[in-house]
Scaffold this motif. Structure first.
Motif, short mmCIF file in Angstrom:
data_model
loop_
_atom_site.label_atom_id
_atom_site.label_comp_id
_atom_site.label_asym_id
_atom_site.label_seq_id
_atom_site.Cartn_x
_atom_site.Cartn_y
_atom_site.Cartn_z
N ARG A 225 0.81 -1.22 0.00
CA ARG A 225 0.00 0.00 0.00
C ARG A 225 0.85 1.27 0.00
NH1 ARG A 225 -3.31 -3.86 2.11
NH2 ARG A 225 -5.54 -3.41 1.97
N GLY A 226 2.15 1.10 0.00
CA GLY A 226 3.03 2.28 -0.01
C GLY A 226 3.03 3.03 1.32
N VAL A 227 2.70 2.32 2.42
CA VAL A 227 2.72 2.98 3.73
C VAL A 227 4.08 2.73 4.39
CG1 VAL A 227 1.66 3.05 6.03
CG2 VAL A 227 0.23 2.65 4.01
N LEU A 228 4.79 3.81 4.71
CA LEU A 228 6.11 3.66 5.34
C LEU A 228 5.93 3.40 6.83
CD1 LEU A 228 7.98 6.67 3.70
CD2 LEU A 228 7.99 4.26 3.01
N TYR A 229 6.74 2.50 7.38
CA TYR A 229 6.62 2.22 8.81
C TYR A 229 7.99 1.92 9.39
CZ TYR A 229 7.20 -2.62 7.32
OH TYR A 229 7.70 -3.77 6.77
N ARG A 230 8.06 2.01 10.71
CA ARG A 230 9.25 1.54 11.42
C ARG A 230 8.81 0.54 12.46
NH1 ARG A 230 12.46 6.99 12.98
NH2 ARG A 230 12.46 7.90 10.90
N GLU A 231 9.63 -0.47 12.65
CA GLU A 231 9.28 -1.43 13.70
C GLU A 231 9.80 -0.91 15.04
OE1 GLU A 231 9.39 -5.74 12.46
OE2 GLU A 231 10.77 -4.83 11.04
N ASN A 232 9.03 -1.15 16.07
CA ASN A 232 9.44 -0.72 17.41
C ASN A 232 9.05 -1.81 18.41
OD1 ASN A 232 9.88 0.40 19.87
ND2 ASN A 232 8.63 2.22 19.55
N TRP A 233 10.04 -2.61 18.80
CA TRP A 233 9.74 -3.77 19.67
C TRP A 233 9.23 -3.34 21.04
CZ3 TRP A 233 12.27 -4.85 24.32
CH2 TRP A 233 13.38 -4.05 24.60
N ARG A 234 9.43 -2.07 21.40
CA ARG A 234 8.99 -1.61 22.73
C ARG A 234 7.53 -1.13 22.74
NH1 ARG A 234 13.57 2.18 25.22
NH2 ARG A 234 11.78 2.72 26.54
N LEU A 235 6.90 -1.19 21.59
CA LEU A 235 5.54 -0.67 21.51
C LEU A 235 4.55 -1.71 22.00
CD1 LEU A 235 4.09 1.81 20.38
CD2 LEU A 235 3.79 0.56 18.28
N VAL A 236 4.13 -1.59 23.26
CA VAL A 236 3.25 -2.63 23.81
C VAL A 236 1.84 -2.12 24.08
CG1 VAL A 236 5.06 -4.03 24.79
CG2 VAL A 236 4.15 -2.12 26.12
N ARG A 237 1.67 -0.79 24.12
CA ARG A 237 0.37 -0.17 24.39
C ARG A 237 -0.06 -0.49 25.82
NH1 ARG A 237 -1.32 3.31 22.28
NH2 ARG A 237 -3.49 2.77 22.07
N GLY A 238 -0.69 0.48 26.45
CA GLY A 238 -0.97 0.34 27.87
C GLY A 238 -2.19 -0.49 28.22
N LEU A 239 -3.07 -0.74 27.26
CA LEU A 239 -4.35 -1.33 27.63
C LEU A 239 -4.33 -2.85 27.48
CD1 LEU A 239 -6.65 1.29 25.87
CD2 LEU A 239 -5.41 1.43 28.02
N ASP A 240 -5.06 -3.52 28.38
CA ASP A 240 -5.01 -4.98 28.44
C ASP A 240 -5.51 -5.66 27.17
OD1 ASP A 240 -3.99 -4.92 30.90
OD2 ASP A 240 -5.75 -5.73 31.95
N TYR A 241 -6.43 -5.02 26.46
CA TYR A 241 -7.15 -5.78 25.44
C TYR A 241 -6.41 -5.96 24.12
CZ TYR A 241 -8.97 -1.04 24.32
OH TYR A 241 -9.13 0.28 24.03
N TYR A 242 -5.24 -5.36 23.98
CA TYR A 242 -4.55 -5.49 22.69
C TYR A 242 -3.90 -6.85 22.48
CZ TYR A 242 -5.28 -0.60 21.75
OH TYR A 242 -5.86 0.60 21.50
N MET A 243 -3.83 -7.26 21.23
CA MET A 243 -3.10 -8.48 20.84
C MET A 243 -2.56 -8.28 19.43
SD MET A 243 -6.08 -11.12 19.79
CE MET A 243 -4.93 -12.21 19.00
N ARG A 244 -1.59 -9.07 19.07
CA ARG A 244 -0.97 -8.99 17.74
C ARG A 244 -0.59 -7.54 17.36
NH1 ARG A 244 -3.67 -13.78 14.02
NH2 ARG A 244 -2.60 -15.43 15.16
#
Ligand code: AMP
Length: 402
Positions: A225-244
């Motif tokens: 899709r031509g979307v530029l991104y960077r990976e960040n292994w520390r990105l866990v998000r604060g809320l319990d309900y996230y996955m993947r």
């Protein structure tokens, strides 16, 4: 922002209007009783019947509640919804962090968890920022796997034992989190903890095969899709309900509170709230921070000037002006019609101040000759038109400039 919301419609999203308060129980279950948001930051009150209600600290829980309550699982799946409005968190106010702040968010509920869904929602988000004129936005993504021993739970156990070894070098907040929510230590912005955090294990090495395949596919889909991104292994998000998939977008000019958007996948949330097993993914943009960043870059959305300011003098001219305003507005032009008669000089001054493109001058002469004067304010050029010709001319100008 209303104009920019059209981006969401082009991706098939409809607006949902959500209540400002909900039962406290909803947020405790959805966001997690152990999170800072619920345990420390929520504005909760006892209702007359002694049930507890809370001002919403976020809206994903409400969208899921509405999905269940209104039987949206029987609609064509997935259901794609966006919302905008105030959220409330009792945080320490600072630049970009307020106790009442505004979010614009979107959720996709039901259907599949195909990586194309994750990538498309992120593509929509980046398109939205682009439409807003935001420059220098950086997208970070990560996968936090799923809640199973061979995936995230194994990682959290590893992380916790690595943290135990360095606990005495961490600050009090992180020390507490080692016991309550070790993933949150990765969120720390404390300078003194950064070198220690850099040595901790990475989730990517602990993802199960399915989560890893999903994550790789999301990355590939973003590239397609031509979307530029960077990976960040520390990105866990604060809320319990996230996955993947988890993601965050930062923007320039915001200081330490530089996240303008956070989001991620939350497949178990609807079920947790009493609904059927349902896939889910969404994001929330911090509107205050988005506007701050636009302002810092000199792109703040100053109120748009009018297309036409009608400068009228005399009772007959006023009647013609009212008719002209009606026709112009019907044709989609923004029109300022002063409610009191003003000398032409003063009216033109007002038109300038409002940033109008044209002034339509209607005095006795114009009305008797049935020829109206249109002044282009940037050049001072004046041209006479009959009423129908004027509309044609403006419509043509609009189509050549858009
Ligand atoms: P969250 O719901 O915590 O994932 O936050 C999503 C986005 O909302 C963040 O990236 C911020 O842009 C914005 N945000 C969260 N909390 C606040 C706050 N207290 N004041 C202003 N913006 C906020």
């Amino acid at each position: 922002m209303a104009n920019e919301y059209k981006v969401f419609a082009t991706f098939g999203f409809g607006e949902i209007r959500l209540p400002i308060f909900e039962s406290t129980e909803l947020f405790a279950r959805a966001v997690g009783g152990e999170t800072d948001i619920v345990s420390k930051e929520m504005y909760s009150f006892e209702d007359r019947d002694e049930t507890s209600i809370s001002l919403r600290p976020e809206a994903t829980a409400s969208v899921c509640r509405a999905y269940i309550e209104h039987g949206m699982q029987s609609l064509a799946q997935p259901v794609k919804l966006f919302y905008a409005g105030p959220m409330f968190r009792r945080e320490r106010p600072q630049k970009g962090r307020y106790r009442q702040f505004y979010q614009i968010g979107a959720e996709i509920l039901g259907g599949t968890d195909a990586p194309g869904i994750d990538a498309e929602v992120i593509e929509m988000l980046m398109t939205f920022f682009d439409k807003c004129g935001l420059e220098g936005a950086t997208l970070y993504i990560n996968s936090i796997g799923h809640n199973a021993p061979e995936c995230r739970r194994g990682y959290v156990a590893d992380l916790k034992s690595a943290l135990e070894k360095v606990k005495d070098k961490l600050g009090p907040d992180s020390q507490r989190r080692v016991d309550t929510n070790p993933l949150r230590v990765l969120d720390s912005k404390l300078e003194s903890e950064q070198a220690i955090i850099a040595t901790l294990p990475h989730i990517a090495d602990h993802l199960c095969d399915e989560c890893k395949t999903h994550y790789d596919a999301v990355n590939r889909q973003l590239e397609v899709r031509g979307v530029l991104y960077r990976e960040n292994w520390r990105l866990v998000r604060g809320l319990d309900y996230y996955m993947r998939t988890t993601f965050e977008i930062t923007a320039p000019g915001l200081g330490s509170q530089n996240a303008v958007c956070g989001g991620g996948r939350y497949d178990g949330l609807v079920e947790l709230l009493g609904g059927p097993p349902t896939k889910g993914i969404g994001f929330a943009i911090g509107e205050d921070r988005l506007l701050l960043s636009l302002q810092e870059s000199g792109k703040s959305q100053a109120p748009k000037g009018r297309d036409v300011y009608i400068a009228w003098m005399g009772e007959r001219a006023y009647a013609a002006a009212i008719r002209a305003a009606k026709d112009l507005r019907k044709a989609g032009f923004s029109v300022e019609l002063p409610p009191l008669e003003l000398k032409f000089g003063k009216a033109l001054g007002q038109a300038d101040k409002l940033g109008a493109t044209y002034a339509l001058i209607l005095g006795d002469n114009e009305v008797s000759e049935a020829l109206w004067t249109l002044k282009t304010l940037s050049t001072g050029e004046q041209t006479k038109f009959t009423e129908p010709d004027l509309l044609d001319y403006l419509a043509k100008q609009r189509s050549t400039s858009s």
